[in-house]
Design a protein around this motif. Structure first.
Motif, PDB file in Angstrom:
ATOM      1  N   PHE A 179       0.853  -1.191   0.000  1.00  0.00           N
ATOM      2  CA  PHE A 179       0.000   0.000   0.000  1.00  0.00           C
ATOM      3  C   PHE A 179       0.889   1.241   0.000  1.00  0.00           C
TER       4      PHE A 179
ATOM      5  N   GLU B 253       0.337   5.202   0.277  1.00  0.00           N
ATOM      6  CA  GLU B 253      -0.601   6.301   0.512  1.00  0.00           C
ATOM      7  C   GLU B 253       0.168   7.612   0.507  1.00  0.00           C
TER       8      GLU B 253
ATOM      9  N   GLU C 114     -12.608   3.082   4.165  1.00  0.00           N
ATOM     10  CA  GLU C 114     -13.072   3.126   5.569  1.00  0.00           C
ATOM     11  C   GLU C 114     -14.241   4.093   5.750  1.00  0.00           C
TER      12      GLU C 114
ATOM     13  N   TRP D 262     -13.874   9.174  11.576  1.00  0.00           N
ATOM     14  CA  TRP D 262     -12.721  10.021  11.254  1.00  0.00           C
ATOM     15  C   TRP D 262     -12.606  10.297   9.748  1.00  0.00           C
TER      16      TRP D 262
ATOM     17  N   GLU E  20      -5.778  -3.532   4.071  1.00  0.00           N
ATOM     18  CA  GLU E  20      -4.847  -2.890   5.013  1.00  0.00           C
ATOM     19  C   GLU E  20      -4.671  -3.845   6.180  1.00  0.00           C
TER      20      GLU E  20
ATOM     21  N   TRP F  32       1.042  -2.117  14.154  1.00  0.00           N
ATOM     22  CA  TRP F  32       1.417  -0.702  14.279  1.00  0.00           C
ATOM     23  C   TRP F  32       1.385  -0.316  15.744  1.00  0.00           C
TER      24      TRP F  32
ATOM     25  N   ALA G 151       0.052  -2.718   5.019  1.00  0.00           N
ATOM     26  CA  ALA G 151       0.065  -1.253   5.042  1.00  0.00           C
ATOM     27  C   ALA G 151       1.176  -0.788   5.982  1.00  0.00           C
TER      28      ALA G 151
ATOM     29  N   ILE H  16       4.474   2.893   8.886  1.00  0.00           N
ATOM     30  CA  ILE H  16       4.134   1.508   9.274  1.00  0.00           C
ATOM     31  C   ILE H  16       4.591   0.508   8.208  1.00  0.00           C
TER      32      ILE H  16
HETATM   33  O1  AHR Z   1      -2.625   3.037   6.763  1.00  0.00           O
HETATM   34  C1  AHR Z   1      -2.851   4.152   7.556  1.00  0.00           C
HETATM   35  C2  AHR Z   1      -4.320   4.528   7.671  1.00  0.00           C
HETATM   36  O2  AHR Z   1      -4.974   3.564   8.448  1.00  0.00           O
HETATM   37  C3  AHR Z   1      -5.110   4.569   6.398  1.00  0.00           C
HETATM   38  O3  AHR Z   1      -5.035   5.799   5.755  1.00  0.00           O
HETATM   39  C4  AHR Z   1      -6.513   4.326   6.851  1.00  0.00           C
HETATM   40  O4  AHR Z   1      -7.301   3.736   5.863  1.00  0.00           O
HETATM   41  C5  AHR Z   1      -6.342   3.491   8.105  1.00  0.00           C
HETATM   42  O5  AHR Z   1      -7.105   3.957   9.155  1.00  0.00           O
END
Ligand code: AHR
Length: 513
Positions: free
Chosen positions: A25, A27, A173, A178, A292, A296, A355, A361
């Motif tokens: 992933f 982002e 999500e 949030w 995901e 973490w 993720a 992470i």
């Molecule tokens: O991977 C980090 C975040 O964790 C992502 O943006 C979100 O989808 C999740 O809450």
């Protein structure tokens, strides 16, 4: 010493190994893109600004598919901001991560990187602040060959050939308060259905992932999947799942048993999807996209709470450091068990994305202007991606058990296995979750004979160190693989002794009995 016996049978298989479970992933979050995969001017950067050191590590990890561009980020993102001449792209505030997004990196840059990394693209559309129109336009821009305004714009922007993106996520999500543009299950189900329909009208060959629950603890878990799939069953192919695990309040036993939670989560979503299938008299199955997952430390480490105020973050910055977790030996063992859970469910888990890929992470870390290195969690992923081939074998495991506060009793030894008829090889992925004792494992390989150990590797606590040992810029190889010596095969049986707190992979050559 703990003990476990495992039986596999050549004829009892789960199904072929789905290559897409070795996904990752990327982002627009923290330093995943900027100074992660992309850093023009870095000594290792190529002519496009891609960091070749990170690219090489991505390839070594055996990543098959990469989800992009978010995550929470996508719910406030305009894809148009990231295409066209870089100098005219707008700088924007990204509310999800309180970051200034320069848009120097967008779809074209990601597609170029994906090609070099040899990974499939999994593109997410914004169903937070945007909707049906932006989603279908993005599909046209990315996938239509030419002769329309949007496809010709892509050509003008430098990509004569379509990106031909097959996998698409309908938002991210959307059950989470949030999330920018958070919705109720009915609101989301309706917009996902209409967006999916419109996207497929542009390109019927695409595969769609609808957003499931953000995790199993969400109050709406189950109900959310039921309602959303009720709206979208005909148009989508997969339902998403997300889960992150951490060692909290000194409860290492529950943390080590995180795979039990993942098993329950997967089996719960399968049951819910199949209930919707039965009720709606549908014939097709909806498979799972665990897009995901990871370990973490977001809630326990200072400075990483996404709910912290902008003031506490010291204002708005470009690519700040966010959740740059350093992973230790325990984390690597847990990641190994999470991979085991995904593989064991490979008949229904079709896609999975760890993720994230770099810095945030992530199994790979990099420093701006500096080196890139492997974290401890890199290893179980890389070795399983390389060695899990052919068919997934069903396992009958009898293991000593240990107590956990969250999940009751759990097996000390956790495993998964594959059988590749073509090469005549079995790969066994084993974890010893016992903190203090080694584990003696006997694997009975029914339907096979002449077993011969080809390789045996183990990741465990290094000598004169403890389970919290990590790799870092100065000590890049402190946690890694070494040879597992206490392993032997005889006829149709394999025996191995796993050190306390370890993850191991054994490759065995066999003949059919
Ligand atoms: O991977 C980090 C975040 O964790 C992502 O943006 C979100 O989808 C999740 O809450």
């Amino acid at each position: 010493m703990s003990r476990a016996t495992i039986t596999v049978d050549r004829d009892f298989t789960v199904g072929p190994v789905p290559r897409r479970i070795f996904g990752s992933f990327v982002e627009h979050m923290g330093r995943c893109v900027y100074t992660g995969i992309y850093e023009p001017g870095h000594p290792e950067a190529d002519e496009n600004g891609y960091r070749t050191d990170v690219l090489e590590l991505t390839k070594e990890m055996g990543v098959s598919v990469v989800r992009y561009p978010g995550g929470n980020f996508v719910s406030g993102y305009n894809w148009e901001d990231g295409v066209g001449p870089v100098e005219s792209r707008p700088r924007r505030l990204d509310g999800a991560w309180h970051t200034v997004e320069t848009n120097a990196f967008g779809l074209h840059e990601f597609a170029g990187w994906a090609k070099k990394a040899n990974v499939e693209i999994m593109e997410a559309v914004n169903l937070g602040t945007r909707g049906v129109d932006a989603a279908r336009q993005l599909v046209e821009y990315a996938n239509h060959p030419g002769g329309t305004y949007l496809s010709d714009l892509r050509k003008k922007n430098g990509a004569a050939e379509p990106f031909d993106i097959k996998l698409w996520c309908l938002g991210n999500e959307m059950d989470g308060p949030w999330q920018i543009g958070h919705k109720t299950a009915d609101e989301y189900g309706r917009i996902a259905q209409e967006a999916g329909k419109a996207m497929r009208l542009v390109d019927p060959s695409i595969e769609l992932v609808v957003s499931g629950s953000s995790n199993r603890r969400m109050p709406t878990f189950g109900e959310w999947e039921q309602t959303v799939l009720g709206h979208t069953y005909d148009v989508v192919d997969y339902v998403s799942m997300h889960a992150y695990y951490e060692e909290k309040d000194g409860d290492v036993a529950s943390f080590l048993a995180s795979g039990v939670d993942m098993d329950l989560f997967i089996e719960g979503v399968i049951a819910t999807a199949d209930a919707v299938r039965a009720k709606g008299r549908h014939s097709k199955f909806i498979d799972l996209s665990f897009d995901e997952w990871n370990v973490w430390y977001q809630t326990t480490r200072e400075g990483d709470d996404q709910l912290r105020t902008i003031e506490a973050k010291g204002g708005w910055h470009e690519h700040p450091r966010i959740i740059e977790d350093e992973y230790n030996v325990t984390d690597a063992v847990v990641v190994g068990t999470l991979l085991n859970s995904l593989l064991r469910h490979g008949d229904r888990v079709a896609i999975a994305n760890q993720a994230q890929l770099v810095n945030v992470i992530a199994p790979i870390r990099s420093e701006e202007g500096g080196p890139a290195w492997r974290q401890s969690i890199f290893w179980p992923f890389a070795r399983m991606s390389a060695l899990a081939k052919g068919e997934i074998l069903r396992l009958a495991t009898r293991s000593d058990r240990f107590d956990t506060a969250k999940y009751g009793d759990a097996d000390v030894v956790d495993a998964s296995a594959t059988w590749d008829e073509e090469s005549g090889r079995i790969a066994l992925f084993l974890a010893n979750r016992g903190l203090d004792e080694s584990a003696e494992v006997a694997v009975s390989l029914r339907g096979f004979e002449n077993a011969r150990v080809l390789s045996a590797e183990v990741l465990t606590v290094p000598e004169n160190a403890d389970r919290f040992t990590t790799n870092d810029e100065q000590h890049q190889d402190r946690v890694g693989l070494r040879q597992l010596t206490d392993v032997a095969a005889d006829g149709g049986t394999l025996r191995a002794t796993l050190p306390a707190l370890s993850w191991a992979v054994v490759q065995v050559e066999v003949a059919k009995a």
